[in-house]
Design a protein around this motif. Structure first.
Motif, PDB file in Angstrom:
ATOM      1  N   GLU A 131     -13.411   1.718   1.948  1.00  0.00           N
ATOM      2  CA  GLU A 131     -13.410   0.691   3.012  1.00  0.00           C
ATOM      3  C   GLU A 131     -13.586   1.351   4.391  1.00  0.00           C
ATOM      4  OE1 GLU A 131     -10.032  -2.158   2.764  1.00  0.00           O
ATOM      5  OE2 GLU A 131      -9.541  -1.534   4.787  1.00  0.00           O
ATOM      6  N   TYR A 132     -12.816   2.420   4.645  1.00  0.00           N
ATOM      7  CA  TYR A 132     -12.932   3.133   5.928  1.00  0.00           C
ATOM      8  C   TYR A 132     -14.363   3.634   6.109  1.00  0.00           C
ATOM      9  CZ  TYR A 132      -7.914   3.902   7.135  1.00  0.00           C
ATOM     10  OH  TYR A 132      -6.601   3.773   7.509  1.00  0.00           O
ATOM     11  N   ASN A 153       0.849  -1.203   0.000  1.00  0.00           N
ATOM     12  CA  ASN A 153       0.000   0.000   0.000  1.00  0.00           C
ATOM     13  C   ASN A 153       0.882   1.250   0.000  1.00  0.00           C
ATOM     14  OD1 ASN A 153      -2.626  -1.002  -0.090  1.00  0.00           O
ATOM     15  ND2 ASN A 153      -2.687  -1.335   2.131  1.00  0.00           N
ATOM     16  N   HIS A 207      -9.913   2.721  -2.903  1.00  0.00           N
ATOM     17  CA  HIS A 207     -10.590   1.505  -2.400  1.00  0.00           C
ATOM     18  C   HIS A 207     -10.567   1.534  -0.875  1.00  0.00           C
ATOM     19  CE1 HIS A 207     -10.206  -2.500  -0.580  1.00  0.00           C
ATOM     20  NE2 HIS A 207     -10.989  -2.964  -1.549  1.00  0.00           N
ATOM     21  N   ASN A 208      -9.410   1.823  -0.309  1.00  0.00           N
ATOM     22  CA  ASN A 208      -9.290   1.820   1.150  1.00  0.00           C
ATOM     23  C   ASN A 208     -10.090   2.954   1.787  1.00  0.00           C
ATOM     24  OD1 ASN A 208      -7.545  -0.287   0.656  1.00  0.00           O
ATOM     25  ND2 ASN A 208      -6.087   0.351   2.212  1.00  0.00           N
ATOM     26  N   LYS A 264      -6.131   1.707  -5.429  1.00  0.00           N
ATOM     27  CA  LYS A 264      -6.134   0.966  -4.162  1.00  0.00           C
ATOM     28  C   LYS A 264      -6.326   1.921  -2.979  1.00  0.00           C
ATOM     29  CE  LYS A 264      -5.850  -2.524  -1.337  1.00  0.00           C
ATOM     30  NZ  LYS A 264      -5.344  -2.131  -0.071  1.00  0.00           N
ATOM     31  N   SER A 279      -5.035   2.765  12.360  1.00  0.00           N
ATOM     32  CA  SER A 279      -5.075   3.000  10.911  1.00  0.00           C
ATOM     33  C   SER A 279      -3.646   3.107  10.397  1.00  0.00           C
ATOM     34  CB  SER A 279      -5.843   4.264  10.567  1.00  0.00           C
ATOM     35  OG  SER A 279      -5.269   5.366  11.195  1.00  0.00           O
ATOM     36  N   LYS A 280      -3.480   2.698   9.143  1.00  0.00           N
ATOM     37  CA  LYS A 280      -2.125   2.764   8.577  1.00  0.00           C
ATOM     38  C   LYS A 280      -1.982   3.927   7.614  1.00  0.00           C
ATOM     39  CE  LYS A 280      -1.265  -2.127   9.111  1.00  0.00           C
ATOM     40  NZ  LYS A 280      -2.655  -2.591   8.875  1.00  0.00           N
ATOM     41  N   GLY A 281      -3.054   4.674   7.414  1.00  0.00           N
ATOM     42  CA  GLY A 281      -2.887   5.926   6.660  1.00  0.00           C
ATOM     43  C   GLY A 281      -3.597   6.033   5.324  1.00  0.00           C
ATOM     44  N   THR A 282      -4.029   4.910   4.748  1.00  0.00           N
ATOM     45  CA  THR A 282      -4.578   5.009   3.382  1.00  0.00           C
ATOM     46  C   THR A 282      -5.896   5.799   3.329  1.00  0.00           C
ATOM     47  OG1 THR A 282      -5.395   2.778   3.759  1.00  0.00           O
ATOM     48  CG2 THR A 282      -3.477   3.002   2.345  1.00  0.00           C
ATOM     49  N   ARG A 326     -12.071   7.712  13.446  1.00  0.00           N
ATOM     50  CA  ARG A 326     -11.011   6.816  13.935  1.00  0.00           C
ATOM     51  C   ARG A 326     -10.058   7.620  14.824  1.00  0.00           C
ATOM     52  NH1 ARG A 326      -8.808   2.113   9.850  1.00  0.00           N
ATOM     53  NH2 ARG A 326     -10.803   1.560   8.953  1.00  0.00           N
ATOM     54  N   ILE A 358     -11.834  -6.146  -0.185  1.00  0.00           N
ATOM     55  CA  ILE A 358     -12.558  -5.914   1.079  1.00  0.00           C
ATOM     56  C   ILE A 358     -13.898  -5.223   0.824  1.00  0.00           C
ATOM     57  CG2 ILE A 358     -12.399  -4.781   3.363  1.00  0.00           C
ATOM     58  CD1 ILE A 358     -10.342  -7.065   2.977  1.00  0.00           C
ATOM     59  N   ILE A 381      -3.265  -4.543  -4.103  1.00  0.00           N
ATOM     60  CA  ILE A 381      -3.783  -5.910  -3.897  1.00  0.00           C
ATOM     61  C   ILE A 381      -4.701  -5.881  -2.679  1.00  0.00           C
ATOM     62  CG2 ILE A 381      -3.186  -8.327  -3.416  1.00  0.00           C
ATOM     63  CD1 ILE A 381      -0.502  -7.822  -4.755  1.00  0.00           C
ATOM     64  N   SER A 382      -5.901  -6.345  -2.851  1.00  0.00           N
ATOM     65  CA  SER A 382      -6.846  -6.328  -1.726  1.00  0.00           C
ATOM     66  C   SER A 382      -7.419  -7.708  -1.480  1.00  0.00           C
ATOM     67  CB  SER A 382      -7.987  -5.354  -2.017  1.00  0.00           C
ATOM     68  OG  SER A 382      -8.919  -5.398  -0.952  1.00  0.00           O
ATOM     69  N   GLY A 383      -7.701  -7.943  -0.197  1.00  0.00           N
ATOM     70  CA  GLY A 383      -8.349  -9.210   0.164  1.00  0.00           C
ATOM     71  C   GLY A 383      -7.753  -9.827   1.419  1.00  0.00           C
ATOM     72  N   GLY A 384      -6.737  -9.162   1.962  1.00  0.00           N
ATOM     73  CA  GLY A 384      -6.138  -9.670   3.195  1.00  0.00           C
ATOM     74  C   GLY A 384      -5.433 -10.998   2.960  1.00  0.00           C
TER      75      GLY A 384
END
Ligand code: 6PG
Length: 473
Positions: free
Chosen positions: A192-193, A105, A188-189, A185, A262-265, A290, A368, A130-133
């Protein structure tokens, strides 16, 4: 295995890197992986499916030497400096035409910098979301490549083989120029959030507002997952309520501290939306909440000061739950609409040429934010690939119009009883503003011109005007 030349290499054998490599091997590709931690190379080999060609090595050079040319390799290491460090180590080992993929990411501006930097060395660098864990990497993720189309052609068959499939079609496509893969991506995130925030609000309203227990919640989300809200995030939410805690007598969800990481995306999505500019207020609110959740000590003080309790929502349960389902559906559409409008804008503003129908097609499986709604969005973008906002599509408009009254009811009840439903509120606020031919922004323009001579435009003639507001006519 000594003389084999491998199809694909992986730098970083954490769970994502290992699982993706094993997935490739299961599809008949010979794969080789390197990690500084020797144990991880051994773990890769021992977890391989029998009769697949999988090798773990302990130096980068060993890996590079054993790759078919042009070499195809991916890095799955933490974003930031570790990516630059791997590139520095790789450079002396690579040759013209080799393809290096960053599957993490990374921020898209870092990807652009690396891409341009490596061009001079003859290396094709690709940013691939790439998503899907962990599970997705092993059994079929959603893959979002961008950049050099020639490099993509070289890795296409591998990526298509490992990607999730929907109706037989792989959830991967070339999604645009330059750093488009990482940009898609990132958004996408952001979506997701936003959806996670909305689901958490629906949970709060039912748990504290209606007083439902975890078994009730499991049943409701499971039922929702069988209807128009069907999605990966609703599905896992239903499962979460059943998980027992192995350290207490309670369900695990009740023992988890209410501070979100959170990692920032998500933040990057909001930041970049403001730079474009385009409005993504549900994503903004999800990031803000968050952040606010981490101020636990202050929240405890404020709860005592304002005597915040568990106010009961006094509406018949079945009615409320039905309306909440509609409100969540409404707001979820708004989240996607904001993210996709952002991609449409970035596509032109940042010259990425992002094909929106392909983005939506790729998101239908493996990632996700996969949900049955994406089928509806796909139809909208296939009918009009340059659709600026999903809210302008007639079928989407019908969906929103059918739910809007329930959306208003839920917000009214939640506001009256004091629940923090900022995501739901931001969704409705965005909807009401976006569909308004007239906004009160004429007054803002007047104020700006009044105190700062910032000028304004008129509705009846072209040009730019300034008024001396202190001399009223
Ligand atoms: C995915 C996820 C994945 C990761 C997020 C989590 O698509 O598989 O988005 O990339 O789980 O980065 O992000 P936070 O830690 O910021 O919630």
């Amino acid at each position: 295995m000594t003389n084999i030349q491998f199809d694909f290499g992986m730098v970083g054998l954490g769970v994502m890197g290992r699982n993706l490599l094993l997935n490739m091997a299961d599809h008949g590709f010979s794969v080789i992986g390197f990690d500084k931690d020797i144990q991880k190379g051994a773990a890769l080999e021992s977890s391989a499916t029998p009769n697949t060609v999988v090798k773990g090595v302990s130096t980068l050079a060993e890996m590079v030497q054993q790759l078919k040319r042009p070499r195809k390799l991916m890095m799955l290491v933490p974003a930031g400096k570790p990516v630059d460090d791997v590139i520095t180590d790789l450079l002396p080992l690579l040759e013209d035409g080799d393809i290096v993929i960053d599957g993490g990411n990374s921020h898209y501006t870092d990807t652009l910098r690396r891409l341009n930097g490596l061009k001079g060395n003859g290396i094709h660098f690709m940013g691939v979301g790439i998503s899907g864990g962990e599970q997705g990497a092993r059994t079929g993720p959603s893959i979002m490549p961008g950049g050099d189309p020639d490099a993509y052609r070289e890795v296409k068959s591998i990526l298509e083989a490992v990607a999730a499939k929907v109706g037989g079609s792989p959830c991967v496509a070339h999604l645009g120029k330059g750093a488009a893969g990482h940009y898609v991506k990132m958004v996408h995130n952001g979506i997701e959030y936003a959806i996670m925030q909305l689901i958490s609000e629906s949970y709060d309203l039912m748990r504290r507002g209606l007083g439902l227990d975890n078994d009730d919640l499991h049943k409701i989300y499971r039922q929702w997952n069988e209807g128009e809200l069907q999605s990966f995030l609703i599905e896992i939410t239903a499962d979460i309520f059943l998980q027992k805690d192995d350290k207490s007598e309670n369900r695990l969800v009740d023992m988890i501290l209410d501070k979100a990481g959170s990692k920032g995306t998500g933040k990057w999505t909001s930041q970049d939306a403001m730079d474009l500019p385009i409005s993504v207020p549900v994503i903004d609110m999800a990031v803000a909440l968050r952040d606010l959740s981490t101020y636990k000590d202050e929240r405890i003080q404020a709860a005592a000061l304002y005597r915040t309790g568990h106010a009961h929502i006094d509406v018949p349960q079945e009615v409320f739950i039905q309306q909440l389902q509609d409100a969540l559906f409404f707001a979820t559409i708004i989240c996607y609409a904001q993210g996709l409008a952002m991609l449409q804008k970035a596509s032109t503003e940042l010259a990425m040429e992002i094909p929106l129908p392909e983005v939506v097609r790729v998101w239908r499986g493996g990632c996700i934010i996969r949900s049955s709604l994406l089928e509806t969005f796909l139809k909208a973008y296939q009918a009009n690939p340059s659709l600026q906002n999903l809210l302008l599509d007639k079928d989407i408009a019908q969906l929103l119009l059918a739910k809007r009254q329930h959306m208003r009811n839920i917000i009214m009840h939640a506001a009256q009883t004091g629940y923090a439903i900022v995501g739901l509120m931001a969704s409705l606020g965005y909807f009401d503003a976006y569909r308004s031919e007239h906004l009160p922004t004429n007054l803002i323009q007047a104020q700006r011109d009044f105190f700062g001579a910032h000028t304004y435009q008129r509705i009846d003639m072209p040009g730019t005007f300034h008024t001396d507001w202190n001399h009223r006519g």
